[in-house]
Design a protein around this motif. Structure first.
Motif, PDB file in Angstrom:
ATOM      1  N   VAL A   1       0.807  -1.227   0.000  1.00 45.78           N
ATOM      2  CA  VAL A   1       0.000   0.000   0.000  1.00 45.78           C
ATOM      3  C   VAL A   1       0.840   1.277   0.000  1.00 45.78           C
ATOM      4  CG1 VAL A   1      -2.066  -1.011   1.018  1.00 45.78           C
ATOM      5  CG2 VAL A   1      -0.275  -0.161   2.519  1.00 45.78           C
ATOM      6  N   TYR A   2       2.019   1.235   0.644  1.00 47.82           N
ATOM      7  CA  TYR A   2       2.795   2.469   0.741  1.00 47.82           C
ATOM      8  C   TYR A   2       3.773   2.628  -0.410  1.00 47.82           C
ATOM      9  CZ  TYR A   2       6.524  -0.523   2.586  1.00 47.82           C
ATOM     10  OH  TYR A   2       7.481  -1.502   2.743  1.00 47.82           O
ATOM     11  N   CYS A   3       3.873   1.583  -1.215  1.00 43.09           N
ATOM     12  CA  CYS A   3       4.877   1.596  -2.279  1.00 43.09           C
ATOM     13  C   CYS A   3       4.243   1.886  -3.638  1.00 43.09           C
ATOM     14  CB  CYS A   3       5.605   0.251  -2.291  1.00 43.09           C
ATOM     15  SG  CYS A   3       7.011   0.196  -3.409  1.00 43.09           S
TER      16      CYS A   3
ATOM     17  N   VAL B   1      15.104  -9.577   2.790  1.00 42.26           N
ATOM     18  CA  VAL B   1      13.677  -9.800   2.567  1.00 42.26           C
ATOM     19  C   VAL B   1      12.903  -8.639   3.184  1.00 42.26           C
ATOM     20  CG1 VAL B   1      11.734 -11.373   2.890  1.00 42.26           C
ATOM     21  CG2 VAL B   1      14.051 -12.296   2.680  1.00 42.26           C
ATOM     22  N   SER B   2      12.035  -8.045   2.394  1.00 45.26           N
ATOM     23  CA  SER B   2      11.204  -6.970   2.915  1.00 45.26           C
ATOM     24  C   SER B   2       9.980  -7.593   3.547  1.00 45.26           C
ATOM     25  CB  SER B   2      10.761  -6.042   1.776  1.00 45.26           C
ATOM     26  OG  SER B   2      11.899  -5.582   1.090  1.00 45.26           O
ATOM     27  N   LEU B   3       9.714  -7.238   4.797  1.00 44.85           N
ATOM     28  CA  LEU B   3       8.606  -7.870   5.520  1.00 44.85           C
ATOM     29  C   LEU B   3       8.084  -6.844   6.514  1.00 44.85           C
ATOM     30  CD1 LEU B   3       7.061 -10.522   6.180  1.00 44.85           C
ATOM     31  CD2 LEU B   3       8.892 -11.082   7.773  1.00 44.85           C
TER      32      LEU B   3
ATOM     33  N   PHE C   1      10.199   5.455   7.096  1.00 41.21           N
ATOM     34  CA  PHE C   1       9.273   5.624   5.967  1.00 41.21           C
ATOM     35  C   PHE C   1       9.651   6.911   5.219  1.00 41.21           C
ATOM     36  CE2 PHE C   1       4.509   6.556   4.978  1.00 41.21           C
ATOM     37  CZ  PHE C   1       4.643   6.023   3.714  1.00 41.21           C
ATOM     38  N   MET C   2       9.976   6.752   3.939  1.00 34.05           N
ATOM     39  CA  MET C   2      10.464   7.895   3.172  1.00 34.05           C
ATOM     40  C   MET C   2       9.355   8.487   2.289  1.00 34.05           C
ATOM     41  SD  MET C   2      14.198   6.576   1.928  1.00 34.05           S
ATOM     42  CE  MET C   2      13.707   4.963   1.350  1.00 34.05           C
ATOM     43  N   PRO C   3       9.460   9.749   1.992  1.00 29.28           N
ATOM     44  CA  PRO C   3       8.431  10.396   1.173  1.00 29.28           C
ATOM     45  C   PRO C   3       8.575  10.063  -0.308  1.00 29.28           C
ATOM     46  CG  PRO C   3      10.091  11.981   1.825  1.00 29.28           C
ATOM     47  CD  PRO C   3      10.468  10.697   2.480  1.00 29.28           C
ATOM     48  N   ILE C   4       8.340   8.832  -0.618  1.00 29.50           N
ATOM     49  CA  ILE C   4       8.467   8.387  -2.004  1.00 29.50           C
ATOM     50  C   ILE C   4       7.526   7.197  -2.142  1.00 29.50           C
ATOM     51  CG2 ILE C   4      10.398   6.784  -1.520  1.00 29.50           C
ATOM     52  CD1 ILE C   4      11.651   7.770  -4.167  1.00 29.50           C
ATOM     53  N   GLY C   5       6.944   7.035  -3.310  1.00 29.12           N
ATOM     54  CA  GLY C   5       6.060   5.877  -3.493  1.00 29.12           C
ATOM     55  C   GLY C   5       4.624   6.299  -3.664  1.00 29.12           C
TER      56      GLY C   5
HETATM   57  N1  SAM Z   1      10.385  -6.178  -4.370  1.00 31.77           N
HETATM   58  C1  SAM Z   1      11.578  -6.089  -3.611  1.00 31.77           C
HETATM   59  C2  SAM Z   1      11.280  -6.009  -2.136  1.00 31.77           C
HETATM   60  O1  SAM Z   1      10.101  -5.989  -1.769  1.00 31.77           O
HETATM   61  O2  SAM Z   1      12.220  -6.002  -1.357  1.00 31.77           O
HETATM   62  C3  SAM Z   1      12.523  -4.962  -4.004  1.00 31.77           C
HETATM   63  C4  SAM Z   1      11.921  -3.632  -4.332  1.00 31.77           C
HETATM   64  S1  SAM Z   1      11.098  -2.815  -3.008  1.00 31.77           S
HETATM   65  C5  SAM Z   1      10.635  -1.314  -3.817  1.00 31.77           C
HETATM   66  C6  SAM Z   1      12.472  -2.392  -2.011  1.00 31.77           C
HETATM   67  C7  SAM Z   1      12.210  -1.831  -0.671  1.00 31.77           C
HETATM   68  O3  SAM Z   1      11.720  -0.510  -0.787  1.00 31.77           O
HETATM   69  C8  SAM Z   1      11.229  -2.578   0.201  1.00 31.77           C
HETATM   70  O4  SAM Z   1      11.912  -3.005   1.349  1.00 31.77           O
HETATM   71  C9  SAM Z   1      10.221  -1.527   0.583  1.00 31.77           C
HETATM   72  O5  SAM Z   1       9.828  -1.676   1.920  1.00 31.77           O
HETATM   73  C10 SAM Z   1      11.009  -0.265   0.383  1.00 31.77           C
HETATM   74  N2  SAM Z   1      10.188   0.924   0.233  1.00 31.77           N
HETATM   75  C11 SAM Z   1       9.272   1.208  -0.719  1.00 31.77           C
HETATM   76  N3  SAM Z   1       8.723   2.428  -0.502  1.00 31.77           N
HETATM   77  C12 SAM Z   1       9.325   2.915   0.618  1.00 31.77           C
HETATM   78  C13 SAM Z   1       9.184   4.118   1.367  1.00 31.77           C
HETATM   79  N4  SAM Z   1       8.317   5.065   1.001  1.00 31.77           N
HETATM   80  N5  SAM Z   1       9.958   4.285   2.461  1.00 31.77           N
HETATM   81  C14 SAM Z   1      10.837   3.315   2.849  1.00 31.77           C
HETATM   82  N6  SAM Z   1      11.011   2.172   2.183  1.00 31.77           N
HETATM   83  C15 SAM Z   1      10.259   1.977   1.091  1.00 31.77           C
END
Ligand code: SAM
Length: 330
Positions: free
Chosen positions: A28-30, A120-122, A191-195
């Protein structure tokens, strides 16, 4: 002086490569719910093109490569690419960042291909919330993938969590507790201001100090080693008696620009000197027009010469930029 230095005299040794803009999740945040328009196949760098850039960059001084996306494991043939990058002279460290959905199926072939490290992003350990947050993923599948990766000998396994107020901040202690029983590096990333544009505002950011305050309830945080030297931007700590390590990455409250040693390569072949700056150097067009390696080296030099000394995110400036993390390569 050997190696590549930018205009702030930072030694640039790390290339993060987004091998695809596609992702099998819609966190949701990405990303927005219906995703973002995908690149056409021919717009994406081929593996041969990626390899050529890695070879040229490694000859210049890049030692560390991370594959990311989008979701890198959705791109066919990724293990073949890993094998080839691992064999490039000068590449000492090759890692991959994944959401873990395909890890249980792919852990073995990834290990066989020569990959050593996985992140791993979790963002939740609660199955219902995880499904909501990722818009559909199954937590058990991801946890099984992490177990398989551990059994295959990946070390360290890094678990990246982005705590967001009102979304998953009540799970910070539970994530930290994972390190008591597992040798993982559990890292909390601000949490960064991007996405997904509508999602970020400053009140949702849980700053590192606040995360640490929550974890302090579990025991005294003992600092670990030289944080910046080997572990990139994370400040590392351990809970007493823990098997694993806690990492804190603070791009908002304490940006680490002065030690930034990275360049990013987007899936469509742009070299991006800074996550938060708009300048991108197009490598794909010259490569497809037949440029030689000297010209590629020169273009990498241009990226170094425009790498900003710092970004404005720490001042609470919201990104106005077009690309999401999935498009840049997070
Ligand atoms: N699909 C892979 C994954 O989920 O790890 C790699 C790409 S994903 C965009 C990479 C990382 O970016 C994830 O760990 C996600 O939590 C992080 N991410 C995306 N938007 C973010 C935000 N606004 N602030 C911080 N981390 C962010």
């Amino acid at each position: 002086m050997s190696g590549m230095f930018d205009r702030a005299n930072r030694k640039i040794e790390y290339l993060r490569i987004s091998i695809t803009d596609r992702c099998n999740l819609r966190c949701v945040y990405c990303m927005p719910e219906h995703g973002i328009p995908a690149l056409h196949h021919e717009e994406v760098l081929s593996y041969e093109e990626i390899l050529r850039i890695v070879r040229v960059a490694a000859a210049g001084g890049i030692k560390k490569v991370r594959l990311t996306g989008g979701e890198p494991l959705v791109r066919k043939g990724v293990t073949g690419l890993i094998r080839e990058i691992a064999a490039v002279p000068g590449i000492e460290d090759l890692a991959l960042t994944t959401n873990g959905v395909l890890l249980s199926k792919m852990a073995h072939e990834l290990a066989e291909s020569g990959l050593k490290r996985i992140n791993v992003s979790l963002d939740s350990l609660n199955p219902g919330r995880f499904k909501e947050l990722t818009r559909g993923a199954d937590l058990a599948t991801v946890l099984d993938g992490i177990d398989k990766a551990e059994a295959e000998g990946f070390s360290p396994i890094k678990i990246n969590m982005v705590p967001i107020r009102g979304m998953n901040d009540d799970e910070i202690a539970e994530f930290a507790r994972l390190t008591l029983v597992k040798p993982y590096h559990v890292r909390f990333i601000e949490f960064m201001p991007i996405g997904a544009r509508d999602m970020w505002d400053e009140t949702k950011v849980i700053r590192t100090e606040e995360v640490k305050d929550v974890i302090a309830g579990l025991g005294k945080l003992e600092p670990v080693g030289n944080k910046r030297k080997d572990h990139g931007p994370a400040d590392l700590f351990r809970l007493p008696g823990a098997k694993g390590i806690l990492g804190f990455i603070s791009p908002v409250s304490n940006h680490f620009c002065s030690t930034c040693n990275r360049l990013r390569l987007t899936a469509d072949g742009k070299l991006r000197p800074c996550l938060f700056a708009e300048s991108e150097i197009d490598l794909k067009t010259p490569m497809r027009a037949g440029c030689d390696d000297d010209e590629l080296t020169r273009l990498i030099g241009v990226a170094l010469s425009v790498k900003p000394e710092g970004h404005l995110m720490a001042d609470g400036i919201k990104s106005k930029y077009g690309r999401t993390m999935s498009k840049i390569g997070g």
